[in-house]
Design a protein around this motif. Structure first.
Motif, mmCIF file in Angstrom:
data_model
loop_
_atom_site.group_PDB
_atom_site.id
_atom_site.type_symbol
_atom_site.label_atom_id
_atom_site.label_comp_id
_atom_site.label_asym_id
_atom_site.label_seq_id
_atom_site.Cartn_x
_atom_site.Cartn_y
_atom_site.Cartn_z
ATOM 1 N N PRO A 66 29.431 29.053 -35.230
ATOM 2 C CA PRO A 66 30.454 30.039 -35.606
ATOM 3 C C PRO A 66 29.972 31.482 -35.563
ATOM 4 C CG PRO A 66 29.615 28.914 -37.564
ATOM 5 C CD PRO A 66 29.032 28.207 -36.376
ATOM 6 N N THR A 67 28.661 31.713 -35.372
ATOM 7 C CA THR A 67 28.157 33.090 -35.248
ATOM 8 C C THR A 67 28.120 33.548 -33.796
ATOM 9 O OG1 THR A 67 25.793 32.571 -35.042
ATOM 10 C CG2 THR A 67 26.714 32.665 -37.272
ATOM 11 N N ASN A 68 28.539 32.703 -32.873
ATOM 12 C CA ASN A 68 28.676 33.118 -31.481
ATOM 13 C C ASN A 68 30.076 33.688 -31.296
ATOM 14 O OD1 ASN A 68 26.114 32.229 -30.728
ATOM 15 N ND2 ASN A 68 26.834 30.206 -30.142
ATOM 16 N N TRP A 69 30.195 35.012 -31.249
ATOM 17 C CA TRP A 69 31.503 35.662 -31.255
ATOM 18 C C TRP A 69 32.029 36.034 -29.880
ATOM 19 C CZ3 TRP A 69 34.254 35.298 -35.476
ATOM 20 C CH2 TRP A 69 33.629 35.282 -36.739
ATOM 21 N N TRP A 70 31.139 36.441 -28.976
ATOM 22 C CA TRP A 70 31.596 37.057 -27.743
ATOM 23 C C TRP A 70 30.892 36.517 -26.497
ATOM 24 C CZ3 TRP A 70 35.764 40.151 -27.987
ATOM 25 C CH2 TRP A 70 36.062 40.754 -29.216
ATOM 26 N N GLY A 71 31.623 36.538 -25.374
ATOM 27 C CA GLY A 71 31.059 36.189 -24.080
ATOM 28 C C GLY A 71 31.401 37.254 -23.059
ATOM 29 N N PRO A 72 30.551 38.262 -22.860
ATOM 30 C CA PRO A 72 30.817 39.312 -21.878
ATOM 31 C C PRO A 72 30.554 38.805 -20.463
ATOM 32 C CG PRO A 72 28.648 39.621 -22.786
ATOM 33 C CD PRO A 72 29.250 38.436 -23.519
ATOM 34 N N ASN A 73 31.122 39.475 -19.471
ATOM 35 C CA ASN A 73 30.718 39.178 -18.108
ATOM 36 C C ASN A 73 29.722 40.232 -17.634
ATOM 37 O OD1 ASN A 73 32.354 41.373 -17.532
ATOM 38 N ND2 ASN A 73 33.790 40.265 -16.221
ATOM 39 N N VAL A 74 29.119 39.991 -16.477
ATOM 40 C CA VAL A 74 28.076 40.888 -15.978
ATOM 41 C C VAL A 74 28.607 42.300 -15.721
ATOM 42 C CG1 VAL A 74 26.436 41.300 -14.090
ATOM 43 C CG2 VAL A 74 26.666 39.007 -15.071
ATOM 44 N N PRO A 75 29.794 42.452 -15.105
ATOM 45 C CA PRO A 75 30.301 43.819 -14.906
ATOM 46 C C PRO A 75 30.456 44.605 -16.200
ATOM 47 C CG PRO A 75 31.493 42.298 -13.495
ATOM 48 C CD PRO A 75 30.634 41.464 -14.395
ATOM 49 N N LEU A 76 30.849 43.936 -17.291
ATOM 50 C CA LEU A 76 30.981 44.646 -18.561
ATOM 51 C C LEU A 76 29.629 45.143 -19.059
ATOM 52 C CD1 LEU A 76 32.669 45.556 -21.018
ATOM 53 C CD2 LEU A 76 32.054 43.384 -22.087
ATOM 54 N N MET A 77 28.617 44.282 -18.999
ATOM 55 C CA MET A 77 27.304 44.686 -19.486
ATOM 56 C C MET A 77 26.744 45.840 -18.650
ATOM 57 S SD MET A 77 26.880 42.902 -22.151
ATOM 58 C CE MET A 77 25.208 43.409 -22.508
ATOM 59 N N ARG A 78 26.921 45.770 -17.341
ATOM 60 C CA ARG A 78 26.470 46.872 -16.489
ATOM 61 C C ARG A 78 27.188 48.168 -16.869
ATOM 62 N NH1 ARG A 78 23.421 45.704 -12.089
ATOM 63 N NH2 ARG A 78 23.366 43.549 -11.300
ATOM 64 N N ALA A 79 28.513 48.075 -17.054
ATOM 65 C CA ALA A 79 29.297 49.268 -17.368
ATOM 66 C C ALA A 79 28.898 49.866 -18.711
ATOM 67 C CB ALA A 79 30.785 48.916 -17.357
ATOM 68 N N LEU A 80 28.695 49.023 -19.712
ATOM 69 C CA LEU A 80 28.302 49.516 -21.026
ATOM 70 C C LEU A 80 26.937 50.191 -20.976
ATOM 71 C CD1 LEU A 80 29.413 46.575 -23.369
ATOM 72 C CD2 LEU A 80 30.409 48.872 -23.276
ATOM 73 N N LEU A 81 25.991 49.565 -20.308
ATOM 74 C CA LEU A 81 24.651 50.131 -20.240
ATOM 75 C C LEU A 81 24.639 51.453 -19.477
ATOM 76 C CD1 LEU A 81 22.754 46.774 -19.681
ATOM 77 C CD2 LEU A 81 22.523 48.273 -21.674
ATOM 78 N N LYS A 82 25.446 51.550 -18.437
ATOM 79 C CA LYS A 82 25.586 52.828 -17.730
ATOM 80 C C LYS A 82 26.223 53.865 -18.651
ATOM 81 C CE LYS A 82 24.418 51.861 -13.317
ATOM 82 N NZ LYS A 82 23.731 52.720 -12.322
ATOM 83 N N GLN A 83 27.214 53.433 -19.429
ATOM 84 C CA GLN A 83 27.895 54.343 -20.346
ATOM 85 C C GLN A 83 26.924 54.898 -21.388
ATOM 86 O OE1 GLN A 83 31.155 55.087 -19.901
ATOM 87 N NE2 GLN A 83 31.171 56.557 -21.580
ATOM 88 N N PHE A 84 25.921 54.090 -21.757
ATOM 89 C CA PHE A 84 24.949 54.528 -22.755
ATOM 90 C C PHE A 84 23.775 55.280 -22.141
ATOM 91 C CE2 PHE A 84 26.643 50.762 -25.335
ATOM 92 C CZ PHE A 84 27.535 51.571 -26.018
ATOM 93 N N GLY A 85 23.926 55.713 -20.897
ATOM 94 C CA GLY A 85 22.977 56.653 -20.318
ATOM 95 C C GLY A 85 21.853 56.080 -19.490
ATOM 96 N N PHE A 86 21.910 54.801 -19.135
ATOM 97 C CA PHE A 86 20.850 54.220 -18.323
ATOM 98 C C PHE A 86 21.189 54.405 -16.845
ATOM 99 C CE2 PHE A 86 20.596 52.064 -22.397
ATOM 100 C CZ PHE A 86 19.249 52.198 -22.681
ATOM 101 N N ALA A 87 20.231 54.926 -16.097
ATOM 102 C CA ALA A 87 20.472 55.276 -14.701
ATOM 103 C C ALA A 87 20.530 54.059 -13.788
ATOM 104 C CB ALA A 87 19.376 56.230 -14.220
ATOM 105 N N ARG A 88 19.807 53.012 -14.167
ATOM 106 C CA ARG A 88 19.726 51.823 -13.319
ATOM 107 C C ARG A 88 19.756 50.583 -14.201
ATOM 108 N NH1 ARG A 88 15.106 50.431 -8.741
ATOM 109 N NH2 ARG A 88 15.432 48.168 -8.697
ATOM 110 N N VAL A 89 20.480 49.562 -13.757
ATOM 111 C CA VAL A 89 20.565 48.303 -14.493
ATOM 112 C C VAL A 89 20.259 47.161 -13.540
ATOM 113 C CG1 VAL A 89 21.998 46.752 -15.855
ATOM 114 C CG2 VAL A 89 22.302 49.235 -16.070
#
Length: 258
Positions: free
Chosen positions: A215-238
């Protein structure tokens, strides 16, 4: 009380020998006793990580020692870890904290809360302390929850490990933002991945125990979401790899790339 005093043995030239069969036997007996005590203490706990203490003493973790070794190689190989400062968010038993130190990290801070003191069914802080003492490694520890992490509270680090925590958070985007704020150079994220058939950034919500009965497993992101979030947080390359499990290396620059 009778105190044992080792006898003095002389070498062939008449000088006092630095070792003796009796002393060596006594030291070996102490070592074997320490090994037996360590084995007994290890059996008192349930371990998440498989940690090798040498002399055939390995904790029975969720993944095999071979899988842990492969995973660590995939995590650390792309990073020039020697001399770096590292924070391990959600350290649990501490395997990755100890591995970072073993690979030459200058400073390692292990943090956790849920399994260290947040849920009484876990004894993560006790297993971490036991492993740290047995391995004799210089790794710092701080009991702090992800929502409380900030540069003001813990500082910033060359390398941030955020392994297996994203999908356990009810607000995972804030958790990822906080982890990213600590990273001067690279953020390593391991997370469960879902919605592989969807090309746009997306994430599925598990309101019950649909994912692995937890029950502590809340979310399942896809790869495009993780890439987009990490880019949004200022990382130049993922960089992303799916083997041995989904791992993202997010880079602010090439400073720590081999």
């Amino acid at each position: 009380m009778i105190h044992w005093t080792p006898p003095v043995f002389l070498s062939e030239d008449g000088r006092e020998a630095t070792t003796s069969p009796v002393i060596e036997l006594h030291e070996e007996m102490e070592r074997q006793m320490n090994k037996a005590e360590l084995r007994e203490r290890i059996r008192d706990y349930k371990w998440f990580h498989s940690i090798d203490f040498g002399d055939g003493i390995v904790t029975a973790g969720y993944s095999s020692p071979g899988m842990m070794k492969e995973d660590a190689e995939t995590l650390f190989r792309p990073i020039k870890i020697s001399g770096a400062n590292v924070i391990d968010i959600g350290a649990w038993d501490g395997f990755y904290s100890f591995e970072a130190k073993r690979r030459g990290a200058a400073r390692v801070l292990a943090t956790d809360h849920f399994v260290w003191s947040g849920d009484p069914q876990f004894h993560g802080r006790e297993t971490f302390e036991l492993a740290r003492d047995a391995l004799g490694v210089d790794v710092e520890a701080l009991d702090i929850d992800v929502p409380d992490l900030s540069p003001e509270r813990v500082g910033t680090f060359d390398v941030v490990l955020f392994l297996g925590g994203f999908y356990h958070l009810f607000d995972p985007i804030d958790g990822l933002r906080r982890a990213a704020s600590l990273a001067r150079e690279v953020l390593v994220v391991v997370t469960h991945i879902d919605l592989a058939e969807i090309e746009r950034p997306a994430m599925v919500f598990y309101p019950g125990n649909e994912l692995a009965g937890d029950p502590t497993n809340w979310w399942g992101p896809n790869v495009p979401l993780m890439r987009a979030l990490l880019k949004q947080f200022g990382f130049a390359r993922v960089d992303y790899t799916s083997k041995p499990r989904p791992i993202f290396h997010a880079w602010r620059s090439d400073a720590l790339r081999p």
